[in-house]
Design an enzyme around this catalytic site. Structure first.
Site, PDB file in Angstrom:
ATOM      1  N   ALA A   1       0.842  -1.193   0.000  1.00 23.25           N
ATOM      2  CA  ALA A   1       0.000   0.000   0.000  1.00 23.25           C
ATOM      3  C   ALA A   1       0.877   1.243   0.000  1.00 23.25           C
ATOM      4  CB  ALA A   1      -0.918   0.011   1.226  1.00 23.25           C
TER       5      ALA A   1
ATOM      6  N   GLY B   1       9.864   0.653   1.002  1.00 21.51           N
ATOM      7  CA  GLY B   1       9.229  -0.516   0.397  1.00 21.51           C
ATOM      8  C   GLY B   1       9.787  -0.922  -0.943  1.00 21.51           C
ATOM      9  N   LYS B   2      11.045  -0.610  -1.223  1.00 21.47           N
ATOM     10  CA  LYS B   2      11.629  -0.993  -2.523  1.00 21.47           C
ATOM     11  C   LYS B   2      11.747  -2.515  -2.634  1.00 21.47           C
ATOM     12  CE  LYS B   2      15.240   1.492  -1.624  1.00 21.47           C
ATOM     13  NZ  LYS B   2      14.756   2.143  -0.385  1.00 21.47           N
ATOM     14  N   THR B   3      12.295  -3.149  -1.595  1.00 22.33           N
ATOM     15  CA  THR B   3      12.408  -4.615  -1.615  1.00 22.33           C
ATOM     16  C   THR B   3      11.038  -5.273  -1.532  1.00 22.33           C
ATOM     17  OG1 THR B   3      14.552  -4.393  -0.523  1.00 22.33           O
ATOM     18  CG2 THR B   3      13.555  -6.567  -0.529  1.00 22.33           C
TER      19      THR B   3
ATOM     20  N   GLU C   1      11.277  23.885  27.489  1.00 23.20           N
ATOM     21  CA  GLU C   1      10.197  23.347  26.653  1.00 23.20           C
ATOM     22  C   GLU C   1       9.001  24.280  26.619  1.00 23.20           C
ATOM     23  OE1 GLU C   1      10.605  20.887  24.750  1.00 23.20           O
ATOM     24  OE2 GLU C   1      12.547  20.308  25.563  1.00 23.20           O
TER      25      GLU C   1
ATOM     26  N   HIS D   1       9.584  26.719  23.786  1.00 22.12           N
ATOM     27  CA  HIS D   1       9.211  26.152  22.478  1.00 22.12           C
ATOM     28  C   HIS D   1       7.699  26.158  22.290  1.00 22.12           C
ATOM     29  CE1 HIS D   1      13.174  24.943  21.259  1.00 22.12           C
ATOM     30  NE2 HIS D   1      13.361  24.141  22.304  1.00 22.12           N
TER      31      HIS D   1
END
Length: 710
Positions: free
Chosen positions: A241, A283-285, A505, A508
């Site tokens: 997919a 997902g090439k392989t 934090e 940020h």
């Protein structure tokens, strides 16, 4: 491992090992063999009585002899060693060694010596005359000898001894010099060579059984694995997919091979190959596996590194053998994974010759794909995540005609990938009906491998808490773990450090909340994570491919918010913002060197114009100074805007910091409760579609879960 068969008395069969020997051996290795032998003897006696013949001399006993391969080779080694020792013992004569004084006093003085034989210049063997043999009868079966140091000293001592005993020159003892070799010693010296050759033979047979190279002379054979679409590969295109365009491109190759007449009647030629390129985990392989599952033709899979060996010429030989096999079984498909191992761009000149073997392999691949001997109806697919370093001759039309780029999936692609992986997971009945879309919105920039990891981590977390099914909370914890790493609960910060991290934090979070082009905030935490972060803020960036100057400025301002907040609330700053500076510097450099967003530098691209082989700067020293000034100007402008923003909202920073110190993490819902709704619309459509009006993260632990203490 294949069985070892020889002409000796040991015979091994691959299915049921047997040991055959003469009746006189009288050995029984187990009770089953003994019972079998008894039954065979009874049957043989009955046959003899019926036929009236005596066949006792031709009877062969069969014994079960089951041993492992290490014991087998140990026994063969012991057999060779015993045989060598026997040969060595047979080659040794029974020799009685004397001293030179014993020789002169007991034999020479009594005139019992017939002659002396000097062997190899080191040992003198005494041969007695008739009188000596009569006086020493044991000399017939035993040789007398003595060792000599040097020939000159021996001859001088022998002459002096004969002069002392007044032996006439006519009857003096003759000396014969000879060179001899011992057969036993020669065999002993030859044993290491035999063992070395045996070790080489064993390694080649082992490599043959594991790699399929076909014996000691089979290094040049291809190691490609052939797959049968009916039994070996179960993955189909329906299991892949998020890459519809790539599937269409690859499926066209399969259709061409299955029905070539449809295309050839219009004058079309089958493309030689396709390069599948993209980031790791996209997902090439996987699409190559699906091609093997869908294709009705032979599919050969091989890794690029398998062509490179320590033996010269092996890579080119394997390439020839691979394409020879593919042609013999045409139409067929060959998939070369990680082709950059052999397809790197060839250097202009290499004096050391270190890459000659790799370049020879590449040259052979170029010839096989589109040389004089073309491969009709053989398609080559190749996967790599480093397409920029491949040789240009490999990428030209006629070799790899199609360049299929597989990027990280977008929102809908991530949603489809989640649907595939969620089928294998037991989900709670009351879980969100649009769970794939919700998870896809929470995982921007994730690859297919990252999504598979999230689903697996969620199932592991659910099992860790002894949950009957996987809930939404488990997926949220899995996403946090994949992004930030595991929580370091054992890393306890002292109150002062925790306060610094909280205000960092909070800086940020406030900058992101009041900047128009900032990403939607999901969660802020001051819990240390596994990747060295003492705190982190999680945002939801959109699938965006173009960014303007205002967006880049807001992104840098938000990144500097932590350091500026430390300056405003503490007497001294800390080293915690080093990663923020790295990101800000990278963005500013890209604006000046890549994007042409600096009026002083102009509409130029210096970042990508310099080749790897050229170490000189593509600009002058004056331009270099201008670039430095522009980068510092952009960063300083962002710093001043960030500082003014945090001063204007100092009360909000205090509220968020105190909430973080109290709860250790806050979510978007907490920010709305503390500060009110964000004054700008969200820039991420996925947020409005899947998360608007819903809790981005559930903070409570499910009541029906109890963590496994085992």
């Amino acid at each position: 491992m294949r069985s070892l068969q020889s002409s000796s008395c040991l015979r091994y069969k691959e299915e049921e090992p047997k040991f055959r020997n003469d009746k006189k051996l009288g050995m029984f290795f187990n009770s089953q063999s003994e019972n079998k032998q008894t039954n065979d003897n009874k049957n043989n006696n009955k046959d003899k009585k019926n036929k009236g013949k005596n066949e006792n001399d031709d009877k062969v006993f069969t014994f079960d002899f089951k041993i492992g391969p290490p014991i087998k080779y140990f026994q063969i080694g012991v057999l060779i060693g015993s045989a060598a020792y026997i040969f060595y013992s047979l080659g040794q004569d029974d020799i009685d060694e004397l001293t030179f004084q014993q020789f002169t006093s007991e034999y020479l003085s009594k005139n019992l010596v017939d002659r002396l034989i000097v062997v190899n210049g080191r040992t003198a063997i005494i041969e007695l005359n008739q009188s000596g043999k009569a006086q020493f009868p044991h000399s017939h079966n035993q040789k007398l000898s003595f060792n000599i140091g040097s020939l000159e000293a021996f001859e001088r001592s022998l002459k002096e001894a004969q002069d002392e005993f007044e032996i006439a020159d006519a009857v003096r003892i003759p000396v014969i010099y000879t060179n001899e070799g011992s057969t036993g010693k020669m065999l002993i010296n030859f044993i290491p060579t035999v063992l070395f050759l045996g070790a080489i033979y064993y390694m080649t047979r082992k490599a043959s059984s594991m790699g399929g190279m076909g014996g000691p002379l089979g290094f040049g054979k291809s190691t490609a694995k052939k797959f049968n679409q009916e039994t070996d590969v179960k993955i189909k295109f329906k299991d892949v997919a998020g890459m519809d365009e790539a599937k269409e491109e690859v499926m066209e190759f399969v259709k061409f091979l299955q029905n070539p007449e449809k295309y050839e009647k219009l004058g079309a030629k089958i493309p030689r190959g396709a390069i599948l390129s993209g980031p790791p985990g996209t997902g090439k392989t996987l699409i190559a596996k699906a091609t093997a599952g869908e294709a009705g033709v032979p599919f050969y899979s091989v890794s690029g590194s398998e062509f490179v060996e320590m033996f010269v010429g092996v890579g080119a030989s394997r390439v020839r053998d691979l394409f020879k096999t593919a042609r013999e079984n045409a139409p067929s498909i060959v998939f070369v994974d990680e082709i950059d191992a052999i397809g790197k761009q060839r250097s202009k000149g290499n004096a050391s010759g270190a890459n000659d073997e790799r370049e020879t392999t590449l040259n052979q691949l170029l010839v096989e794909m589109d040389g004089f001997d073309t491969s009709d109806h053989v398609v080559v697919l190749a996967g790599t995540n480093r397409a920029d370093i491949l040789d240009r001759a490999l990428l030209r039309p006629g070799r790899f005609d199609r360049h299929i780029s597989i990027d990280n999936p977008a929102l809908e692609g991530r949603k489809d990938i989640f649907k595939v992986h969620l089928k294998k997971i037991k989900l709670a009945e009351d879980i969100d009906k649009d769970l794939p879309g919700r998870l896809a919105a929470l995982t921007p920039g994730f690859s297919g491998a990252d999504i598979a990891n999230v689903c697996n981590e969620a199932a592991l977390i659910g099992a860790r808490f002894n949950a009957p099914a996987v809930t939404l909370r488990h997926f949220e914890l899995a996403i946090e773990r994949v992004i930030g790493g595991i929580e370091k609960k054992s890393k306890l910060l002292n109150p002062e450090e925790q306060k610094i991290v909280a205000y960092h934090e909070a800086g940020h979070a406030i900058c992101g909340w009041y900047l128009k082009h900032a990403y939607p905030l999901l969660k802020v935490s001051i819990i240390p994570r596994g990747q060295g972060a003492l705190g982190y803020a999680q945002y939801l960036p959109p699938d965006q491919y173009l960014m303007n100057t205002f967006q880049l400025y807001d992104r840098m301002i938000m990144t500097l918010g932590g350091r500026v907040s430390e300056e405003l609330h503490f007497a001294s700053v800390t080293s915690g913002a080093h990663d923020d500076f790295k990101k800000v510097t990278s963005i500013a450099q890209s604006m000046v060197l890549k994007f042409g967003m600096s009026k002083a530098v102009g509409l130029v691209n210096y970042a990508d114009s310099q080749s790897q082989d050229n170490l000189t700067k593509p600009f002058s020293d004056e331009t270099n100074q201008t670039i430095d000034e522009e980068i510092k100007r952009i960063v300083n402008e962002c710093y001043q805007k960030c500082k003014q923003l945090l001063i204007d909202h100092s009360k909000d920073v205090e509220l968020v910091a105190q909430e973080l110190l109290k709860k250790e993490f806050i979510t978007r819902e907490d920010m709305i409760r503390l500060l009110g709704k964000r004054p700008f619309p969200e820039v991420n459509d996925a947020f409005d579609k899947y998360l608007d009006g819903k809790d981005a993260f559930k903070n409570e632990k499910p009541a029906n879960e109890k963590k496994d203490s085992e």
